[in-house]
Design a protein around this motif. Structure first.
Motif, PDB file in Angstrom:
ATOM      1  N   GLY A  24       0.960  -1.292  -0.108  1.00  0.00           N
ATOM      2  CA  GLY A  24       0.048   0.124   0.056  1.00  0.00           C
ATOM      3  C   GLY A  24       0.845   1.203   0.484  1.00  0.00           C
ATOM      4  O   GLY A  24       0.101   2.716  -0.100  1.00  0.00           O
ATOM      5  N   VAL A  25       1.812   0.819  -0.553  1.00  0.00           N
ATOM      6  CA  VAL A  25       2.729   2.150  -0.441  1.00  0.00           C
ATOM      7  C   VAL A  25       3.772   2.484  -1.977  1.00  0.00           C
ATOM      8  O   VAL A  25       4.198   1.212  -2.828  1.00  0.00           O
ATOM      9  CB  VAL A  25       4.140   2.277   1.189  1.00  0.00           C
ATOM     10  CG1 VAL A  25       3.471   2.294   2.191  1.00  0.00           C
ATOM     11  CG2 VAL A  25       4.883   1.573   0.760  1.00  0.00           C
ATOM     12  N   GLU A  26       4.247   3.597  -2.661  1.00  0.00           N
ATOM     13  CA  GLU A  26       5.033   3.378  -3.188  1.00  0.00           C
ATOM     14  C   GLU A  26       6.639   3.185  -3.716  1.00  0.00           C
ATOM     15  O   GLU A  26       6.685   4.089  -2.575  1.00  0.00           O
ATOM     16  CB  GLU A  26       3.992   5.027  -4.545  1.00  0.00           C
ATOM     17  CG  GLU A  26       2.921   5.225  -4.702  1.00  0.00           C
ATOM     18  CD  GLU A  26       2.157   4.074  -5.580  1.00  0.00           C
ATOM     19  OE1 GLU A  26       3.068   3.475  -6.442  1.00  0.00           O
ATOM     20  OE2 GLU A  26       1.099   3.734  -5.279  1.00  0.00           O
ATOM     21  N   VAL A  27       7.011   2.168  -4.614  1.00  0.00           N
ATOM     22  CA  VAL A  27       8.052   3.104  -4.471  1.00  0.00           C
ATOM     23  C   VAL A  27       9.345   4.666  -5.380  1.00  0.00           C
ATOM     24  O   VAL A  27       8.415   4.214  -6.018  1.00  0.00           O
ATOM     25  CB  VAL A  27       9.476   1.484  -5.163  1.00  0.00           C
ATOM     26  CG1 VAL A  27      10.317   1.479  -5.140  1.00  0.00           C
ATOM     27  CG2 VAL A  27       8.099   0.706  -4.272  1.00  0.00           C
ATOM     28  N   ASP A  28       9.616   5.132  -4.316  1.00  0.00           N
ATOM     29  CA  ASP A  28      10.853   6.041  -5.296  1.00  0.00           C
ATOM     30  C   ASP A  28      12.170   5.201  -5.819  1.00  0.00           C
ATOM     31  O   ASP A  28      12.113   5.973  -7.393  1.00  0.00           O
ATOM     32  CB  ASP A  28      10.851   6.069  -3.823  1.00  0.00           C
ATOM     33  CG  ASP A  28      11.815   8.019  -4.816  1.00  0.00           C
ATOM     34  OD1 ASP A  28      10.633   8.676  -5.630  1.00  0.00           O
ATOM     35  OD2 ASP A  28      12.665   8.523  -4.314  1.00  0.00           O
ATOM     36  N   ARG A  29      13.030   4.514  -5.459  1.00  0.00           N
ATOM     37  CA  ARG A  29      13.803   4.231  -6.461  1.00  0.00           C
ATOM     38  C   ARG A  29      14.012   2.882  -5.758  1.00  0.00           C
ATOM     39  O   ARG A  29      13.341   2.253  -4.888  1.00  0.00           O
ATOM     40  CB  ARG A  29      14.594   4.936  -6.357  1.00  0.00           C
ATOM     41  CG  ARG A  29      15.179   5.426  -4.469  1.00  0.00           C
ATOM     42  CD  ARG A  29      16.206   6.979  -5.168  1.00  0.00           C
ATOM     43  NE  ARG A  29      16.756   7.104  -3.584  1.00  0.00           N
ATOM     44  CZ  ARG A  29      15.840   8.144  -2.567  1.00  0.00           C
ATOM     45  NH1 ARG A  29      14.484   8.110  -2.600  1.00  0.00           N
ATOM     46  NH2 ARG A  29      16.670   8.158  -1.780  1.00  0.00           N
TER      47      ARG A  29
END
Length: 309
Positions: free
Chosen positions: A163-168
């Motif tokens: 439920g979280v977005e990956v930045d890199r």
């Protein structure tokens, strides 16, 4: 040219985190993948899973209520661990699809703003032959290209699962120990990451001594970083983020397209000095099994992952 393995994102701040293990939240943004209802969509589970971090836990009036809360936390942890197992299994599947064989073991740990996927027993017959003939650079180049190609798909799976977005992403390999790591970095600390009691780096003095040794080695190899973050992800996993590490000659080489050559040189030099330092073993309470390094040259930052035996 070897593609850059580091992702894109903001510069880390100089801070220390001991957030460990495990996490969940509702998905915030779209990734082009279908959304599924997660077991974490239970308000009571979310409340008790987060209580130790955000300080909303009220003092229980009875032992029965305390027991219910403890049970809810345990159930939440079990569900999070199940999601991490699914991510590990998916990474094994992706590697098998891309390389023709999967790893012997794959394990995911989450804490602070990182998801660390450790991989063991992953060498193809062709890679073994190349390594026997001293062609480690060729193996690393091929792996970097193939692993980079699977990261967009992995990004979507992680976003849906946690439920979280990956930045890199960052990734690196230790061919001598037949081990590797893929690290997903999130934009901010996981809201469900819980503080865990870790023997290593237990005191502020330990943390500062660890930071000083990171700065000393970085300064010897290139320069003292402008910022350092230290994160204990699990009892045997420490992640260090460094920002502001490139010297002018390195920036000039990158400007002339020598990304691959610089990456190879820095990889060998930094691993050698980090691995051989007696300070880390003393502070962490045991010898190091693996040291993994990777960089985001565009953002002038790098990551170091220490894995204890």
């Amino acid at each position: 040219m070897l593609p850059s393995r580091g992702g894109f994102g903001r510069h880390p701040r100089d801070q220390t985190s001991r957030g460990g293990g495990i996490a969940m939240a509702r998905r915030r943004g779209g990734t082009g993948m279908p959304m599924r209802r997660s077991a974490y969509d239970f308000p009571d589970v979310l409340k008790y899973a987060n209580m130790d971090m955000i300080g909303v836990m009220e003092v229980a009036d009875s032992s029965g209520m305390e027991t219910d809360q403890e049970d809810s936390v345990k159930r939440a942890d079990m569900m999070i661990q199940e999601e991490l197992k699914k991510i590990s299994s998916y990474v094994s599947k992706l590697l098998r699809q891309k390389f023709g064989r999967g790893p012997e073991a794959c394990f995911a740990s989450a804490g602070s703003r990182f998801l660390v996927i450790t991989i063991r027993g992953f060498l193809s017959p062709m890679e073994e032959v190349l390594l026997q003939h001293g062609k480690e650079d060729s193996v690393d180049t091929t792996r970097s290209i193939i692993v980079s190609s699977m990261l967009p798909e992995l990004r979507g799976v992680i976003s849906v699962s946690l439920g979280v977005e990956v930045d890199r992403f960052y990734h690196d390999w230790n061919y001598a120990n037949n081990a590797g790591v893929v690290i997903a970095v999130f934009e901010k600390e996981l809201p469900f990451a819980r503080t865990i009691d870790l023997p290593p780096l237990r005191t502020a003095m330990d943390v500062e001594a660890f930071r000083e040794e990171v700065n000393r080695i970085s300064g010897y190899v290139q320069k003292v970083p402008e910022g350092v973050e230290i994160h204990a992800i699990a009892p045997k996993l420490i992640v260090v983020m460094r920002v502001g590490i490139l010297i002018p000659i390195e920036k000039a080489l990158l400007g002339r397209g020598f990304d691959r050559e610089l990456r190879i040189a820095k990889d060998r030099l930094e691993k050698e000095h980090f691995q051989q330092s007696p300070v880390f073993a003393r502070l962490l309470g045991g010898p190091l099994e693996n040291v993994f390094v990777d960089w985001n040259f565009l953002n002038d930052e790098g990551i170091v992952c220490f894995q204890l035996k």
